[in-house]
Structures are given as structure tokens and as C-alpha cells.
Design a protein around this motif. Sequence first.
Motif, PDB file in Angstrom:
ATOM      1  N   GLY A  33       0.800  -1.234   0.000  1.00  0.00           N
ATOM      2  CA  GLY A  33       0.000   0.000   0.000  1.00  0.00           C
ATOM      3  C   GLY A  33       0.827   1.276   0.000  1.00  0.00           C
ATOM      4  N   LYS A  54       3.816   1.867  -4.654  1.00  0.00           N
ATOM      5  CA  LYS A  54       4.777   1.414  -5.664  1.00  0.00           C
ATOM      6  C   LYS A  54       4.085   1.124  -6.996  1.00  0.00           C
ATOM      7  N   THR A  55       3.039   0.284  -6.952  1.00  0.00           N
ATOM      8  CA  THR A  55       2.364  -0.088  -8.204  1.00  0.00           C
ATOM      9  C   THR A  55       1.687   1.128  -8.825  1.00  0.00           C
ATOM     10  N   THR A  56       1.162   2.018  -7.981  1.00  0.00           N
ATOM     11  CA  THR A  56       0.526   3.236  -8.510  1.00  0.00           C
ATOM     12  C   THR A  56       1.573   4.074  -9.255  1.00  0.00           C
ATOM     13  N   HIS A 113       9.481  -7.139  -3.089  1.00  0.00           N
ATOM     14  CA  HIS A 113       9.477  -7.312  -1.634  1.00  0.00           C
ATOM     15  C   HIS A 113      10.594  -8.262  -1.223  1.00  0.00           C
TER      16      HIS A 113
HETATM   17  N1  LIG Z   1      -8.103   2.668  -7.824  1.00  0.00           N
HETATM   18  C1  LIG Z   1      -7.862   2.926  -6.533  1.00  0.00           C
HETATM   19  N2  LIG Z   1      -8.781   3.552  -5.775  1.00  0.00           N
HETATM   20  C2  LIG Z   1      -8.561   3.844  -4.482  1.00  0.00           C
HETATM   21  N3  LIG Z   1      -7.409   3.531  -3.837  1.00  0.00           N
HETATM   22  C3  LIG Z   1      -6.454   2.895  -4.548  1.00  0.00           C
HETATM   23  C4  LIG Z   1      -6.632   2.563  -5.929  1.00  0.00           C
HETATM   24  N4  LIG Z   1      -5.495   1.940  -6.360  1.00  0.00           N
HETATM   25  C5  LIG Z   1      -4.662   1.889  -5.296  1.00  0.00           C
HETATM   26  N5  LIG Z   1      -5.243   2.462  -4.223  1.00  0.00           N
HETATM   27  C6  LIG Z   1      -4.647   2.595  -2.891  1.00  0.00           C
HETATM   28  O1  LIG Z   1      -3.431   3.314  -3.028  1.00  0.00           O
HETATM   29  C7  LIG Z   1      -2.469   2.818  -2.117  1.00  0.00           C
HETATM   30  C8  LIG Z   1      -1.206   2.447  -2.862  1.00  0.00           C
HETATM   31  O2  LIG Z   1      -1.475   1.256  -3.587  1.00  0.00           O
HETATM   32  P1  LIG Z   1      -0.345   0.521  -4.441  1.00  0.00           P
HETATM   33  O3  LIG Z   1      -1.008  -0.622  -5.131  1.00  0.00           O
HETATM   34  O4  LIG Z   1       0.359   1.515  -5.302  1.00  0.00           O
HETATM   35  O5  LIG Z   1       0.620   0.025  -3.297  1.00  0.00           O
HETATM   36  P2  LIG Z   1       1.914  -0.899  -3.425  1.00  0.00           P
HETATM   37  O6  LIG Z   1       3.020  -0.157  -2.763  1.00  0.00           O
HETATM   38  O7  LIG Z   1       2.133  -1.310  -4.827  1.00  0.00           O
HETATM   39  O8  LIG Z   1       1.492  -2.131  -2.535  1.00  0.00           O
HETATM   40  P3  LIG Z   1       1.820  -3.717  -2.713  1.00  0.00           P
HETATM   41  O9  LIG Z   1       3.184  -3.887  -2.138  1.00  0.00           O
HETATM   42  O10 LIG Z   1       0.770  -4.349  -1.864  1.00  0.00           O
HETATM   43  O11 LIG Z   1       1.715  -4.083  -4.149  1.00  0.00           O
HETATM   44  C9  LIG Z   1      -3.119   1.653  -1.372  1.00  0.00           C
HETATM   45  O12 LIG Z   1      -3.571   2.116  -0.118  1.00  0.00           O
HETATM   46  C10 LIG Z   1      -4.267   1.264  -2.271  1.00  0.00           C
HETATM   47  O13 LIG Z   1      -5.333   0.721  -1.529  1.00  0.00           O
END
Ligand SMILES: Nc1ncnc2c1ncn2[C@@H]1O[C@H](COP(=O)(O)OP(=O)(O)OP(=O)(O)O)[C@@H](O)[C@H]1O
Length: 258
Positions: free
Chosen positions: A48, A51-53, A200
Amino acid sequence: MLIISSIILSVQNLCKTFSSHGDDFKAVDNISFDIHAGEIVSLLGPNGAGKTTTVSMVGGYLIPTSGQVIINGVNRYQDKFDSKVGIVLGGELGFYGRASAIDNLLFFSDLARVPRKNQRTEVARVLELVELTNVSNKKVQFFSRGMKQRLHIARALLGNPPLLLLDEPTTGLDVEISAEIHRIIKQLASQGVAILLTSHTMSEIESLADQVLLIGAGKIFSAGTVTELIKQSDIHHIDRPATLEESYLAIAPKLRRP
Ligand SMILES: Nc1ncnc2c1ncn2[C@@H]1O[C@H](COP(=O)(O)OP(=O)(O)OP(=O)(O)O)[C@@H](O)[C@H]1O
């Protein structure tokens, strides 16, 4: 001799806010970094963290709320953008199981805008890079997970993109297959491809990353080489150096969202 390589990706003040039912949530909050040709940069942070965003905005899947993504000098969301970016999200899906590896990649060559007359040569080139030449006529439904992951990388390499985005490229793969994927990633970087990696797996980051960006609550908390991050965490043992995992665990509570 000082070698200065060109910046392939420049991310500047990138933000993404998701809104639902009147509430705003800052998933990515003012992130900036560069990746040079041949460099592997890893995003490391808790679930969360954003990263993926971030990868999705660099890859063009998600439009930023604000900030810039500049690839090879061209602004992805403002200029006429035609740079190629290879994206590997991986997994079991994404290919036609009943078609061969070659036929799948020929289909994706069109999407990657590889000219028709060059497609067969290009498909042979990327299959060679990921060492799937000997099974190129086999139906993808008979591929193991590791072979499918290598095929995902081959697909992303069609058209020779200068930038490759790898989102957790070895999740669920065994040690031997992961090592093989790592070898391919290092080889691509040595050929000048700029690589943005999320992972990770500490050993993966230690083995691959030239730079690590520690990300928490949508912000970059710190950045540096693996050795620099370990030094920053100020963990000391009498008989051995601290590991990245130990250093990360010391910092992790500070990376959580409030
Ligand atoms: N479409 C969306 N609408 C609302 N919140 C979102 C959306 N996409 C992602 N989020 C939120 O944004 C935050 C960042 O998400 P992201 O997927 O980028 O995290 P991450 O670092 O890639 O996590 P992970 O290690 O679990 O893959 C999270 O709290 C997620 O719930």
C-alpha cells in the motif's frame, strides 16, 4: 574516466489522489527520481506504499493527478508521446494458451508497433534473449510459470524499449528460476536498458538494484545504494555487516501510513 549516461526516465513531483464518496486519498505524494540508461532502480516499501501506482503512472496505465513523467526527454502526459516502454506485470494470464510462443509474440508485435516485415526477426530476437528459442513453437498452455514469466519479459522487450518496468518479477517463482530471471534482467541493464523494479524480496534488491528508493505512505523516505541504506539504518553487529532486511525492518514502522 567519468562516464555520464543519459537519463531515460525522469519522474518529477508525481502525485496520485484517489477520490471516493467525497474522501481524498493520496496514494502517491510528490515523488521524484531519475533512471539512467543501464541503471536498475528499485522501489521498496510496505504493502500500500504506492509502488504499483507509481509504476502504473510511468507505464501510462494511470493518469497522474499532478507531476511529470518524462521518458527519453518526452513528457508522457503533455507532449505527443511515442516512446516505447516495456511493462512486465507477470502472472498466469495475458497469453493465448492454445497458440505458440511465436504466434503470441507476433500478435503483440503489432501492438508494440513493430513493422510487419521485421516482426519475425524481432520475435526471434526477444525469444533468444529470454532463452525460449527451443520451445518457441510450443503452445503456451504447456509452459511452466517460470517460462511464462520469461515470455512476459520477451513481450515487454518487443520493439526494443529503452525503459523496462518490472512489478515484482519473481513473485511465486522458485530460487533457481528467480536466479535465471535475475540474470536476464542484469543482461538487459548491461545492454543499456533502464529498469524500474518493484520487489518485496530483499535478496532480489541486493542482487539487482543500483539505487533503492524506500517508499512509505506515498513518499520517498530515503534513497541510495543498498550499502548506503544499510549505513543509514545504523545497525551494527560485532561479527558481520547488517543485512538489507535488518535495516529495512528497523525503518519499516516509519514507512507505514498514519
Ligand atoms: N483505484 C484505486 N482507488 C482507491 N485507492 C487505490 C486505488 N489503487 C490503489 N489504491 C490505494 O493506493 C495505495 C497504494 O497502492 P499501491 O497498489 O500503489 O501500493 P503498493 O506499494 O504497490 O502495494 P503492494 O506492495 O501491496 O503491491 C493503497 O492504499 C491502495 O489501496
